[in-house]
Motif scaffolding. Structure first.
Motif, PDB file in Angstrom:
ATOM      1  N   ARG A 257      -9.633 -24.532 -19.279  1.00  0.00           N
ATOM      2  CA  ARG A 257     -10.191 -24.942 -20.385  1.00  0.00           C
ATOM      3  C   ARG A 257     -11.769 -25.493 -19.694  1.00  0.00           C
ATOM      4  NH1 ARG A 257      -9.440 -29.554 -24.732  1.00  0.00           N
ATOM      5  NH2 ARG A 257     -11.546 -28.350 -26.249  1.00  0.00           N
ATOM      6  N   GLY A 312      -4.444 -19.691 -25.716  1.00  0.00           N
ATOM      7  CA  GLY A 312      -4.240 -18.851 -27.127  1.00  0.00           C
ATOM      8  C   GLY A 312      -5.563 -19.480 -27.466  1.00  0.00           C
ATOM      9  N   ARG A 313      -5.373 -20.614 -28.492  1.00  0.00           N
ATOM     10  CA  ARG A 313      -5.456 -21.798 -29.235  1.00  0.00           C
ATOM     11  C   ARG A 313      -6.865 -21.988 -28.364  1.00  0.00           C
ATOM     12  NH1 ARG A 313      -0.853 -23.379 -31.740  1.00  0.00           N
ATOM     13  NH2 ARG A 313      -0.343 -25.180 -29.530  1.00  0.00           N
ATOM     14  N   ASN A 314      -7.106 -22.616 -27.693  1.00  0.00           N
ATOM     15  CA  ASN A 314      -8.371 -23.160 -26.965  1.00  0.00           C
ATOM     16  C   ASN A 314      -9.174 -22.014 -26.316  1.00  0.00           C
ATOM     17  OD1 ASN A 314      -6.947 -25.252 -28.298  1.00  0.00           O
ATOM     18  ND2 ASN A 314      -6.354 -26.201 -26.206  1.00  0.00           N
ATOM     19  N   GLY A 315      -8.669 -21.036 -25.804  1.00  0.00           N
ATOM     20  CA  GLY A 315      -9.193 -20.363 -25.219  1.00  0.00           C
ATOM     21  C   GLY A 315      -9.919 -18.733 -25.767  1.00  0.00           C
ATOM     22  N   GLY A 316      -9.174 -18.601 -26.445  1.00  0.00           N
ATOM     23  CA  GLY A 316      -9.483 -17.357 -26.984  1.00  0.00           C
ATOM     24  C   GLY A 316      -8.363 -15.778 -26.909  1.00  0.00           C
TER      25      GLY A 316
END
Lengths: 417, 237
Positions: A257, A312-316
């Motif tokens: 991140r 996932g949620r914060n990186g796609g």
């Protein structure tokens, strides 16, 4: 009480946090999203309440309107509640996916932790955040002594290289400090983050070199962005010195991140010519382009994948790890829920580094343990060091009888040379 | 009583309007002055192009998608309340002017207009009031009670008061729309006309509470009306 905390928080409330303060309607959608609250039923764990605790402290006791504003008395109980609200959060941002305004508790926690750290409330030992701070400082000071460490480090890598050659391929190399390489791979402490990557790079014929540093950035966990930047600068300087084209980060959520979301802002022009990526999508692209080949069905054990919050949620990156797993495993089972709605493992946000938090972590991982049990999978695969450690602890604590592995472990073991 | 009615009908409306507009300007200024976060705080999955992201944020805003995923009763309550409120706001346009073009297109006479307005008003009024009772009720139960502050109750009570007096005028009293229109147009264009006598005392209560709400609006959580899309765009930056 909390004087420094309030000063720093007031100063660091940025636009999104001001929205948070002003527009949160306390509808409570977030409470059913939080793994901490699900496990503890402690109001301080409700994401909306985390903000309200800070807001009430900021308002202080100033006027005849206190009864209406529900202002809190500045006492030991308030301090302890704020400590819980800020430290017992993994910053997974699952609450934000349900919030009608997408309000970001991770941002609040980042600011709140930094402010608490500067306050020195005397509860350091309880929350153990001193440990995170120390590791963060060690990551930075490694930059000053790297010349003394370098020789020993390279020697150790050579020993490792020899072992991997014997077991995998005699011509495999683990280059360190190689000028002009295309890829700078920044590993983690421990050979488990190096060996699978080395095998995959070898198979793909990649021109790569290992970093002298590690990707982890513990200052980031405590919201100390100045120090987080200092630690990240070591990697940037190394990339510039070696003249690489890309920086690749390992299976590590928070570091990825920082690389993908923060480097651009921290280093601007300096980083412009250097590509930044995580190992998972890179390996997925190797597979897709036919640069590496794997034995389909190499794994017939039932297997499931845990989406790390930061990938996932914060990186796609939802599909890349899945495409890699599906390429080698014949029986893949999804955790429910998964992808953007995946429950956090309960160990993120640096909590894994704090021995005092073990019990809290195990409690917060209760739901995750149940989900894993429900899949009936024997292997749990993920792509984040934090998650791996936490899932390993959960496995032991709840007697799940599973094995925890990294996605690249799976790929490396199924490579066809 | 006369003088209080006069105060609420001809003096405080201007105070309320000024506080409402000034307050919104103040709220936007506060937000502007806070430094934006210079890094990407994106939540995934998100669309690639900036325009698609705005569309995504708007769809999310108007469908309350997150609530649907986590708490369906709350979604039903919140969605119905907001839908009722929107319908009522559209209906209240008729208290100042009329949908002349629409009536012409539909080729509706005065009687049909009145009937439609009456029925739509009943539906919207119920759609607004019933969920408010639910939303207020759930604040007293379980964990929602822990996170509720006095502001939450006050706003719901105020909205409920507005809904009850409004529905009273819809269901139990025959309000002369022309009287009402003359009064409100008078307020707006400074050609004052008497308050609509046909609406009775309910009108004064209704009108006074609306003014209170307007004054409080920018300084309360109601500012989510203007902040939602702004905040959602941060999560898609």
């Amino acid at each position: 009480m909390l004087t420094r905390f309030l000063e720093i928080t007031r100063d660091r409330i940025n636009r999104p946090l001001q929205y948070y303060q002003d527009i949160c309607v306390r509808c409570g959608a977030c409470m059913d999203a939080c793994h901490f609250y699900a496990a503890s039923r402690n109001p301080a764990h409700i994401p909306a309440q985390r903000m309200m605790l800070v807001r009430k402290a900021l308002q202080g006791e100033r006027s005849w309107l206190n009864w209406y504003r529900d202002a809190d008395r500045a006492d030991g109980r308030q301090v302890s509640e704020i400590q819980q609200a800020m430290w017992e959060c993994t910053g997974c941002r699952r609450c934000a996916t349900f919030c009608p305004f997408d309000l970001d508790t991770a941002l609040l926690v980042s600011v709140g932790r930094y402010a608490l750290m500067n306050e020195g409330t005397g509860l350091e030992a309880e929350t153990g955040h001193g440990m995170i701070l120390e590791i963060g400082n060690a990551e930075i000071s490694k930059g000053e002594i790297i010349e003394d460490l370098k020789e020993f480090y390279i020697e150790q890598v050579k020993l490792l290289e020899k072992r991997v050659q014997d077991e995998f391929a005699p011509d495999l190399q683990i280059p360190v400090d190689k000028k002009g390489a295309e890829i700078l791979y920044v590993p983690l402490v421990g050979e488990h983050a190096t060996v699978p990557a080395a095998k995959i790079f070898h198979a793909a014929g990649a021109d790569w070199t290992m970093s002298l540093f590690t990707a982890t950035n513990h200052s980031f966990f405590v919201g100390d962005m100045a120090r987080a930047k200092q630690a990240a600068r070591l990697i940037l300087d190394e990339a510039l010195r070696l003249g690489v084209k890309a920086i690749v980060y390992p299976e590590c959520g928070h570091a990825t991140r920082t690389l993908l979301s923060f480097f651009e802002n921290w280093f601007g022009e300096e980083i412009a010519g250097i590509e930044r990526m995580n190992l998972e999508p890179l390996v997925a692209s190797y597979l897709e382009q036919g640069k590496i080949n794997v034995r389909a069905g190499a794994v017939d054990t039932p297997i499931t994948y845990h989406d790390p919050c930061n990938l996932g949620r914060n990186g796609g990156f939802f599909e890349e790890p899945r495409s890699l797993i599906r390429a080698v495993a014949s029986e893949f089972r999804e955790l429910e829920p998964n992808r953007a709605l995946n429950w956090c493992c309960g160990g993120g946000g640096g909590l894994i580094a704090v021995p005092e938090m073990k019990e809290t972590r195990m409690q917060a991982g209760n739901e995750k343990a149940e989900q894993i049990r429900r899949t009936g999978a024997k292997w749990v695969v993920t792509a984040c060091e934090n998650c791996k450690t936490q899932l390993g602890d959960l496995n032991e604590h709840y007697g799940l009888g599973v094995e925890i592995k990294g996605v690249t472990d799976l790929v490396a073991d199924a490579l066809i040379l | 009583m006369e003088s209080i009615a006069f105060l609420f009908c001809f003096v405080t409306p201007y105070v309320a309007a000024a506080a409402f507009l000034g307050g919104i300007a103040y709220r936007l200024t506060v937000w502007r002055q806070r430094s934006p976060v210079p890094v990407h705080l994106s939540m995934f999955p998100r669309p690639e192009s900036p325009l698609a992201r705005l569309g995504h944020a708007l769809v999310d805003t108007f469908t309350l998608k997150g609530l649907w995923k986590v708490n369906k009763p709350l979604w039903v309550g919140a969605f119905a309340m907001h839908l009722g409120l929107l319908s009522l706001l559209l209906g209240h346009v008729r208290t100042v002017t009329d949908y002349y073009l629409l009536w012409e297109l539909l080729n509706w006479g005065e009687e049909q207009q009145a009937l439609f307005s009456h029925l739509a008003g009943i539906v919207a009024g119920v759609l607004f009031m019933v969920p408010l009772v639910y939303l207020l009720g759930r604040r007293f139960a379980g964990a929602v009670k822990w996170i509720s502050v006095p502001e939450d109750y006050l706003i719901l009570l105020l909205l409920l008061g507005i809904a009850i007096t409004g529905n009273h005028m819809r269901f139990l009293v025959e309000v002369d729309i022309h009287q009402l229109r003359a009064f409100l147009q008078g307020l707006i264009f400074f050609r004052w006309a008497p308050a609509p006598a046909s609406a009775g005392i309910s009108f004064i209560y209704h009108f006074a509470m609306v003014q209170l709400l307007m004054i409080y609006f920018p300084f309360s959580k109601l500012s989510h009306t203007i902040g939602t899309v702004l905040s959602k765009m941060v999560a898609r930056s």
